[in-house]
Design a protein around this motif. Structure first.
Motif, PDB file in Angstrom:
ATOM      1  N   LEU A  34       6.425  -9.629 -15.848  1.00  0.00           N
ATOM      2  CA  LEU A  34       7.753  -9.599 -15.243  1.00  0.00           C
ATOM      3  C   LEU A  34       7.672  -9.305 -13.749  1.00  0.00           C
ATOM      4  N   GLU A  35       6.720  -8.489 -13.356  1.00  0.00           N
ATOM      5  CA  GLU A  35       6.598  -8.106 -11.948  1.00  0.00           C
ATOM      6  C   GLU A  35       5.886  -9.179 -11.123  1.00  0.00           C
ATOM      7  N   ARG A  36       4.840  -9.789 -11.686  1.00  0.00           N
ATOM      8  CA  ARG A  36       3.966 -10.655 -10.876  1.00  0.00           C
ATOM      9  C   ARG A  36       3.798 -12.057 -11.452  1.00  0.00           C
ATOM     10  N   GLY A  37       4.683 -12.437 -12.382  1.00  0.00           N
ATOM     11  CA  GLY A  37       4.479 -13.690 -13.099  1.00  0.00           C
ATOM     12  C   GLY A  37       5.219 -14.896 -12.589  1.00  0.00           C
ATOM     13  N   LEU A  38       6.075 -14.739 -11.576  1.00  0.00           N
ATOM     14  CA  LEU A  38       6.764 -15.904 -10.996  1.00  0.00           C
ATOM     15  C   LEU A  38       5.832 -16.519  -9.954  1.00  0.00           C
ATOM     16  N   LEU A  39       4.931 -17.341 -10.427  1.00  0.00           N
ATOM     17  CA  LEU A  39       3.843 -17.847  -9.600  1.00  0.00           C
ATOM     18  C   LEU A  39       4.290 -18.980  -8.682  1.00  0.00           C
ATOM     19  N   THR A  40       3.583 -19.132  -7.569  1.00  0.00           N
ATOM     20  CA  THR A  40       3.879 -20.211  -6.633  1.00  0.00           C
ATOM     21  C   THR A  40       3.073 -21.474  -6.952  1.00  0.00           C
ATOM     22  N   LYS A  41       2.227 -21.418  -7.966  1.00  0.00           N
ATOM     23  CA  LYS A  41       1.592 -22.649  -8.451  1.00  0.00           C
ATOM     24  C   LYS A  41       2.647 -23.465  -9.191  1.00  0.00           C
ATOM     25  N   GLU A  42       2.504 -24.796  -9.182  1.00  0.00           N
ATOM     26  CA  GLU A  42       3.476 -25.646  -9.865  1.00  0.00           C
ATOM     27  C   GLU A  42       3.625 -25.195 -11.316  1.00  0.00           C
ATOM     28  N   PRO A  43       4.860 -24.981 -11.787  1.00  0.00           N
ATOM     29  CA  PRO A  43       5.057 -24.459 -13.153  1.00  0.00           C
ATOM     30  C   PRO A  43       4.321 -25.285 -14.206  1.00  0.00           C
ATOM     31  N   CYS A  44       3.525 -24.601 -15.007  1.00  0.00           N
ATOM     32  CA  CYS A  44       2.775 -25.260 -16.076  1.00  0.00           C
ATOM     33  C   CYS A  44       2.362 -24.196 -17.094  1.00  0.00           C
ATOM     34  N   LEU A  45       1.724 -24.630 -18.167  1.00  0.00           N
ATOM     35  CA  LEU A  45       1.325 -23.698 -19.226  1.00  0.00           C
ATOM     36  C   LEU A  45       0.101 -22.879 -18.840  1.00  0.00           C
ATOM     37  N   CYS A  46      -0.874 -23.511 -18.212  1.00  0.00           N
ATOM     38  CA  CYS A  46      -2.158 -22.848 -18.000  1.00  0.00           C
ATOM     39  C   CYS A  46      -2.123 -21.811 -16.892  1.00  0.00           C
ATOM     40  N   HIS A  47      -1.502 -22.144 -15.772  1.00  0.00           N
ATOM     41  CA  HIS A  47      -1.532 -21.241 -14.610  1.00  0.00           C
ATOM     42  C   HIS A  47      -0.234 -21.338 -13.830  1.00  0.00           C
ATOM     43  N   GLY A  48       0.875 -21.182 -14.556  1.00  0.00           N
ATOM     44  CA  GLY A  48       2.166 -21.258 -13.893  1.00  0.00           C
ATOM     45  C   GLY A  48       3.259 -20.528 -14.653  1.00  0.00           C
ATOM     46  N   ILE A  49       4.475 -20.641 -14.149  1.00  0.00           N
ATOM     47  CA  ILE A  49       5.607 -19.896 -14.691  1.00  0.00           C
ATOM     48  C   ILE A  49       5.896 -20.269 -16.145  1.00  0.00           C
ATOM     49  N   SER A  50       5.730 -21.538 -16.516  1.00  0.00           N
ATOM     50  CA  SER A  50       6.062 -21.961 -17.879  1.00  0.00           C
ATOM     51  C   SER A  50       5.239 -21.198 -18.914  1.00  0.00           C
ATOM     52  N   GLY A  51       3.940 -21.106 -18.686  1.00  0.00           N
ATOM     53  CA  GLY A  51       3.085 -20.368 -19.613  1.00  0.00           C
ATOM     54  C   GLY A  51       3.381 -18.879 -19.595  1.00  0.00           C
ATOM     55  N   ASN A  52       3.629 -18.343 -18.410  1.00  0.00           N
ATOM     56  CA  ASN A  52       3.965 -16.920 -18.315  1.00  0.00           C
ATOM     57  C   ASN A  52       5.258 -16.608 -19.060  1.00  0.00           C
ATOM     58  N   ALA A  53       6.226 -17.535 -19.003  1.00  0.00           N
ATOM     59  CA  ALA A  53       7.502 -17.338 -19.698  1.00  0.00           C
ATOM     60  C   ALA A  53       7.296 -17.186 -21.200  1.00  0.00           C
ATOM     61  N   LEU A  54       6.386 -17.981 -21.762  1.00  0.00           N
ATOM     62  CA  LEU A  54       6.172 -17.963 -23.214  1.00  0.00           C
ATOM     63  C   LEU A  54       5.614 -16.624 -23.718  1.00  0.00           C
ATOM     64  N   ALA A  55       5.118 -15.805 -22.819  1.00  0.00           N
ATOM     65  CA  ALA A  55       4.587 -14.496 -23.217  1.00  0.00           C
ATOM     66  C   ALA A  55       5.658 -13.409 -23.194  1.00  0.00           C
ATOM     67  N   LEU A  56       6.908 -13.778 -22.849  1.00  0.00           N
ATOM     68  CA  LEU A  56       7.978 -12.788 -22.690  1.00  0.00           C
ATOM     69  C   LEU A  56       8.998 -12.851 -23.822  1.00  0.00           C
ATOM     70  N   ASP A  57       9.862 -11.829 -23.880  1.00  0.00           N
ATOM     71  CA  ASP A  57      10.958 -11.818 -24.846  1.00  0.00           C
ATOM     72  C   ASP A  57      12.055 -12.791 -24.410  1.00  0.00           C
TER      73      ASP A  57
END
Length: 376
Positions: free
Chosen positions: A291-314
């Protein structure tokens, strides 16, 4: 003068009020961009389930079960899946085939066999897939998910899911999986890839443990010590190091860091009752870090981006993170010089196809799983 990429921060502050977008509208927009900007004849072959045409075909293959009536560009999702697969199959002679350094989910031949076996319920394809155990169990084969034995276990599960009543096929797959798991378990600890003891989901220990346990949960007791050690590597911040011995607390993404470990722990925690309290605490701390550091500036994707980080959250935080993966938001980030573009912008794990999957998860209220990793 410094390059723009050197000045770009890794993430931006998560300080906006919780919000959400209409997931069905975003799903259809994402799929429409996918087929218009990256039609079947425009994606270079290669990449297995990770990137390339097979990865896009796999997205449509899975989505068609949930959206039987949906059409994109006048065609049902199954037609799109077949079109991308056809492109991949047209290049069969160019694929090198599985070898000890590449026998995971990124191998094209094995991925095609697994999807073919699953879609056509073709036992001969299962036999071909299982025959590659000779490569995967070579003593020098890798153990991790992307290029190694753990990824092969996922492909075996994918094929197995389509043969619930065929004892002969099930026995063949189970026997093959047993061979592969035994080869992994006999490998010296810590498991290494390219000489480094990685921790994360793509190349590391948590990915290997997850694939073994999802394939055959009876191995969980023998992996308890390995998982316990992995939990102990968590930084005070809630993140995990990329490898051991730990370096800087730097990457917060599925492949290296808390998102991949958290998603994995959620999938396997029921099989480790003795570690329940430690796992629950690790997940809680890991999510705080995301939540603190997961809004990444890499293009959103599953492996190294916001989309994958989102799936780990509530749920609410998951939907909030997805608001930063719309076409509009991506263009805004790019315009502001805040976006690191993807090398594989169409793909399941590095691009648009993965973003579409997360919108489908939000729309249908599906379990927050990663296609090709822990969805089977």
């Amino acid at each position: 003068m410094a390059e723009p990429s050197q000045r770009r921060p890794k993430y931006f502050r998560n300080d906006a009020p919780l919000s959400r977008r209409d997931p069905y509208k975003q799903l259809t927009a994402s799929l429409t961009r996918l087929v218009n900007e990256y039609p079947p004849d425009k994606i270079p072959p290669g990449g297995g389930l990770y990137y390339g045409p097979i990865s896009v075909a796999y997205l449509f293959f899975v989505l068609q079960r949930h959206y039987e009536e949906l059409t994109i560009g006048d065609f049902p999702l199954g037609t799109w899946s077949a079109a991308y697969l056809e492109l991949a199959q047209a290049h069969m002679k160019e694929y090198p085939g599985p070898k000890i350094s590449r026998c995971g989910i990124s191998d094209d031949i094995m991925a095609l066999l697994a999807i073919g076996a699953a879609s056509a319920k073709d036992a001969d394809m299962v036999t071909e897939l299982c025959n590659y155990a000779a490569v995967a169990t070579d003593e020098d084969a890798s153990n991790e998910w992307l290029y190694g034995r753990a990824g092969y276990l996922y492909l075996l599960r994918l094929a197995k899911a389509s043969f619930p009543d065929d004892d002969k096929v099930l026995d063949m797959i189970d026997d093959t999986a047993d061979e592969v798991i035994e080869a992994i378990m006999e490998s010296p600890r810590p498991w290494k890839w390219h000489g480094k003891a990685y921790v994360g989901a793509v190349h590391g220990a948590v990915g290997i443990i997850t694939q073994i346990v999802l394939t055959d949960p009876t191995w969980a007791p023998k992996l308890e010590a390995d998982l316990g050690a992995l939990l102990s590597y968590q930084f005070e911040s809630g993140n995990w190091p990329s490898s051991i011995p730990p370096g800087r607390d730097r990457l917060v993404q599925f492949c290296h860091g808390a998102p991949g470990v958290v998603a994995s722990l959620v999938s396997i925690k029921e099989h480790f009752p003795n570690l329940k309290a430690r796992i629950d605490k690790a997940i809680e701390k890991g999510r705080e870090c995301i939540l603190e550091r997961g809004l990444l500036t890499k293009e959103p994707c599953l492996c190294h981006g916001i989309s994958g980080n989102a799936l780990a959250l509530d749920d609410k935080e998951f939907e909030h993170f997805l608001t930063y993966t719309t076409g509009h938001e991506i263009k805004s980030l790019e315009k502001d010089g805040m976006l690191e573009k993807s090398d594989d912008p169409s793909s399941l794990w590095c691009g648009e196809a993965g973003r579409a999957w997360t919108w489908a998860v939000a729309d249908k209220g599906l379990d927050k799983l990663f296609l090709g990793y822990n969805d089977i």
